[in-house]
Design an enzyme around this catalytic site. Structure first.
Site: not given
Length: 371
Positions: A75, A94, A96, A118, A198, A239, A267-268, A279
Site C-alpha cells: 500500500k 502502489y 494512487h 498501478e 461500458d 471504472v 472499487v475505484a 469516501r
C-alpha cells in the site's frame, strides 16, 4: 542492492511486499533483503520462513527506511512512513497519488524516487501490476455487496441469487475492464441478474462472446446508465483512468433516485471513487449510508484476502523488482518503457502527467528524467 520490506500499517492491511519465494529469488541475484519482524504473519509466512529464504529480520520499520536502498511495499506509504523516506532511495509500491495530495507532497519533499505498481504498463496497453488486485477486488465486490444487501447491514434484505419463485437481485457493473469482468463473473455465478455498462464496443463484444446470455451488456449512455442504476439492487463501480482520479459517474442528485436499501460497491475508491458520495472506508468500518443507499468503499479490499492477494501480486511484480535491483532504477527504466511508465515521482518532481495535472504540479517529462 539492499532491499527492505516493512510491515504494512494501513487499517487491516495484512499483505506484504515480498513472499519468501520472492526473497529467495532476490538473494539468488546477489541482493540482500531485510524484513521487518512479523511482516508476513498476515499471509501465514513466519520470520523463520523468510530467514530460510535468505532474508535478515529487523525489529522495526525505522531500520528499513533508514538503511534500505529500495523499499518494497504493497500500500501507499502512510504519513509516518513517507516522512522517513529520503533522497536517493527507491520506493516500489502502489501509490494512487491523484486523489491523495498529502502523500504526493510528502513524496515530493522526501526526494525519493517512487515507482507505482498501478501505472506500469505492458505491450498490450494493460496494467500488469494492477491486474492481479483488480481481479481480487472484482471477485470480492459481489461477495461484500451481497453481505451489505442484508437487512442487518442496512440493505434491501435481498439474497443476491434469489430462490425458486423469487427474482434474483439486479446487479449493474459500471466498467467492463478487469474489475468489472471479474465482478460480473462472480455475481452471475451467484445467480444474480447482471448487466455490464461500458463505452468500449469491442470490450462489450468480448464480454458477450465470453459469457453469452449469462451476462447482459449495455453501451453506457447517460440515459441507459441512469435507467439501469435506478433499477439496480447492487451497483459496482469499476471504472479506471490509469494514474488519474476516477470520473464521478453517479452524482448526489442521481443517488436519491436509487432504490432505498440498494448497495454501491466502489472499487475505484483507491483513485477517489466513481460516485460523488464515495469516501474511503476501512475494513474495520466498511459501510455508511447516504440517501438510504448503502456505500461500501474500502480502499484496500484485497487486504482482506491477504494470502491470495500477496502471492498473486508477487507473481506480477517480481520480474520488475529484480530488474530494478539488478540494474538500478534508471537503467531498468531506460531498458523497459513499460516499467518507466510506473515512475511517478523523482527527486522532488512529478513525472506522471495525469498526477501533475490533477494536483497542480509542474510536470517533468519522463524523457528528461531518463536522459
Amino acid at each position: 542492492m539492499l532491499i527492505g520490506v516493512p510491515k504494512e500499517i494501513k487499517n487491516h492491511e495484512y499483505r506484504v511486499g515480498l513472499t519468501p519465494s520472492s526473497v529467495r529469488e532476490a538473494v539468488a541475484h546477489g541482493h540482500k533483503v531485510i524484513i521487518e519482524t512479523s511482516a508476513g504473519d498476515g499471509i501465514g509466512c513466519t520470520d523463520a520462513d523468510y530467514q530460510a529464504a535468505g532474508a535478515s529480520i529487523v525489529e522495526s520499520a525505522g531500520e528499513i527506511f533508514a538503511t534500505a536502498e529500495m523499499v518494497v511495499k504493497v500500500k501507499e506509504p502512510q504519513k509516518v512512513e513517507y516522512e522517513q523516506l529520503r533522497e536517493g532511495q527507491l520506493l516500489f509500491t502502489y501509490l494512487h497519488l491523484a486523489p491523495d495530495p498529502a502523500q504526493t507532497e510528502g513524496l515530493v519533499k522526501s526526494g525519493v524516487t517512487a515507482i507505482a505498481y498501478e501505472t506500469v504498463t505492458d505491450r498490450n496497453g494493460g496494467l500488469p501490476l494492477l491486474a492481479p488486485m483488480s481481479e481480487v477486488a472484482g471477485r470480492m465486490a459481489p461477495q461484500v455487496g451481497a453481505a451489505a444487501l442484508q437487512k442487518a447491514a442496512g440493505g434491501r434484505g435481498m439474497l443476491l441469487g434469489g430462490v425458486p419463485g423469487v427474482s434474483p437481485a439486479k446487479v449493474v457493473v459500471i466498467g467492463g475492464g478487469v474489475v468489472g469482468t471479474n465482478a460480473a463473473r462472480i455475481a452471475a455465478g451467484m445467480g444474480a441478474d447482471v448487466t455490464i455498462l461500458d463505452k468500449n464496443v469491442k470490450r462489450l463484444t468480448y464480454i458477450d462472446d465470453l459469457f453469452g446470455p449469462a451476462i447482459k451488456t449495455q453501451y453506457a449512455t447517460i440515459d441507459d446508465t441512469e435507467s439501469l442504476v435506478y433499477d439496480a439492487d447492487l451497483v459496482v463501480g469499476a471504472v479506471l483512468i490509469p494514474g488519474a482520479a476516477a470520473p464521478k459517474l453517479i452524482r448526489r442528485e442521481q443517488l436519491s433516485k436509487m432504490k432505498p436499501g440498494s448497495v454501491i460497491v466502489d472499487v475505484a475508491i483507491d483513485q477517489g471513487g466513481c460516485f460523488e458520495t464515495s469516501r474511503a472506508t476501512t475494513h474495520a468500518d466498511p459501510i455508511y449510508t447516504v440517501d438510504d443507499v448503502v456505500h461500501y468503499c474500502v480502499a484496500n479490499m484485497p487486504g482482506a484476502v491477504a494470502r491470495t492477494s500477496t502471492f498473486a501480486l508477487n507473481n506480477a511484480t517480481l520480474p520488475f523488482m529484480l530488474a530494478l535491483a539488478d540494474k538500478g532504477w534508471k537503467k531498468a527504466c531506460q531498458d523497459d518503457p513499460h516499467l518507466a511508465a510506473g515512475l511517478n515521482v523523482h527527486n522532488g518532481q512529478i513525472t506522471y502527467e495525469a498526477v501533475a495535472r490533477e494536483l497542480g504540479y509542474e510536470y517533468q517529462p519522463l524523457e528528461k528524467v531518463l536522459a
